[in-house]
Write a protein that holds these residues in place. Structure first.
Motif, PDB file in Angstrom:
ATOM      1  N   ARG A 141     -16.139  -2.513  16.103  1.00 37.86           N
ATOM      2  CA  ARG A 141     -14.890  -2.084  15.474  1.00 37.86           C
ATOM      3  C   ARG A 141     -15.116  -1.141  14.299  1.00 37.86           C
ATOM      4  NH1 ARG A 141     -11.864  -7.555  14.553  1.00 37.86           N
ATOM      5  NH2 ARG A 141      -9.799  -6.638  14.565  1.00 37.86           N
ATOM      6  N   GLU A 168      -4.227  -2.454  15.693  1.00 35.84           N
ATOM      7  CA  GLU A 168      -4.518  -3.878  15.847  1.00 35.84           C
ATOM      8  C   GLU A 168      -3.584  -4.771  15.040  1.00 35.84           C
ATOM      9  OE1 GLU A 168      -8.610  -4.913  15.797  1.00 35.84           O
ATOM     10  OE2 GLU A 168      -9.253  -2.897  16.314  1.00 35.84           O
ATOM     11  N   LYS A 223     -11.746 -12.441  12.189  1.00 40.45           N
ATOM     12  CA  LYS A 223     -10.531 -11.879  12.786  1.00 40.45           C
ATOM     13  C   LYS A 223      -9.323 -12.080  11.876  1.00 40.45           C
ATOM     14  CE  LYS A 223     -11.832 -11.995  17.563  1.00 40.45           C
ATOM     15  NZ  LYS A 223     -11.480 -12.158  18.919  1.00 40.45           N
TER      16      LYS A 223
END
Ligand SMILES: Nc1ncnc2c1ncn2[C@@H]1O[C@H](COP(=O)(O)OP(=O)(O)OP(=O)(O)O)[C@@H](O)[C@H]1O
Length: 332
Positions: A123, A186, A154
């Protein structure tokens, strides 16, 4: 949209024998909504780091209220801290470890599955250099590693204190793209503190401008700039025509004219440049230059915070703020 961060009337006072009483936070308010990139902007020493540290339960405050995801902080912090990833201190890494090992050790220490490491590296765009030791990483790569570390769990909220500090323009660009992707693709809410005006202008959707521990203004970045920027016109004529030109333009109410150091006339209060050209042509005065001037965020920021150029770095400057000798925190 739900408020992810809500801070109202936050107060923090430092006392030291040498410097006496100092109100680092003087009733500060901050609200951040879900899914936005929020710029927390202010000159050095205005209380940004203090606010973020208080929100994360790292220091106590003297008054006000804070909540994360609707839960009171610090009382209910343990129930929400797992949803928050943060980089508020300068990231320190073991330089002989690789990026991957660094994250693996961290994931293991907090009981996160190993698979998260590769995901986080991917990422932040460090997959290809993950097996190189951190000592060979550039500052930008280290900053991205710190973000990867914060992403391991996360998080739904990412809090970053001055992530662009010390980065070169390419590093700033990469960091900006990364944070925008995390927020817009996201759905991670991102709060970024900064004293870099241009950075917030380019990065954030909404912002809070702080000065001396207080919120000065908050809202969508574009709206704040638009509502505080008055446009003006820059007009140039020959030297001998300048004073007659000023008189002719001032005859257009509510125009006001001021002289600029380079011999230009700065005209405020006239929306349509054609009015200026008409008024001058009627006096047989001909323009050598006409352009629209608009204020950027820096001008808005200086106006709102009342800070002089000594207190705030200029647009695009990437130097870290001068080191500060902070007196010891005194327990309240
Ligand atoms: N531990 C401390 N003891 C005493 N004063 C402190 C302490 N930490 C911060 N301060 C003071 O509180 C004020 C706010 O500091 P803070 O670090 O929050 O500002 P900032 O907006 O993050 O600025 P910068 O970008 O320079 O870090 C400053 O005047 C600072 O000197």
């Amino acid at each position: 949209m739900t408020a992810v961060v809500e801070i109202a009337g936050l107060r923090k006072t430092y006392r030291s024998l040498r410097k006496g009483t100092h109100h680092a936070l003087d009733g500060l308010d901050l609200e951040v909504r879900q899914g936005e990139v929020h710029g927390f902007l202010g000159p050095n020493g205005c209380g940004k780091t203090t606010t973020l540290r208080a929100l994360l339960g790292l220091i106590s405050v003297d008054g006000g209220s804070m909540s994360l995801f609707g839960q009171k902080v610090p009382q209910r912090l343990p129930s929400v801290i797992g949803r928050v990833g943060a980089v508020v201190e300068s990231p320190q890494f073991f330089k002989n470890h690789t990026g991957r090992t660094t994250l693996r050790l961290l994931a293991k220490s907090v009981g996160l599955p190993r698979g998260r490491v590769d995901e986080a590296l991917e990422r932040v765009g460090l997959s290809t250099v993950a097996d190189r030791s951190v000592k060979g990483y550039s500052l930008g790569m280290r900053q991205r590693l710190a973000v990867a570390q914060a992403l391991l769990k996360k998080p739904e909220l990412l809090v970053l204190d001055e992530p662009a500090n010390g980065l070169d323009p390419a590093g700033i660009h990469e960091m900006r793209e990364l944070l925008q992707t995390l927020a817009h693709d996201e759905g991670i809410t991102v709060v970024v503190s900064s004293h870099l005006l241009s950075e917030v202008q380019q990065l954030a959707d909404t912002m809070t401008i702080v000065s001396a521990g207080k919120r000065i203004v908050a809202g969508p970045v574009d709206e704040i700039i638009a509502s505080h920027s008055g446009s003006s016109l820059r007009v140039r004529v020959s030297d001998e025509d300048r004073s007659r030109a000023a008189e002719a333009i001032e005859s257009l109410p509510p125009a006001s004219v001021s002289s600029n150091g380079d011999g230009s006339l700065i005209v405020a209060g006239v929306d349509d440049p054609a009015e200026v050209t008409r008024a001058l042509a009627a006096q047989k005065i001909y323009l050598t230059h006409l352009s629209a001037e608009s204020k950027n965020l820096e001008a808005v920021f200086l106006e709102l915070t009342g800070t002089g150029s000594d207190d705030v770095l200029q647009v695009g400057e990437t130097t870290a703020p001068a080191a500060r000798t902070a007196p010891e925190e005194v327990a309240q």
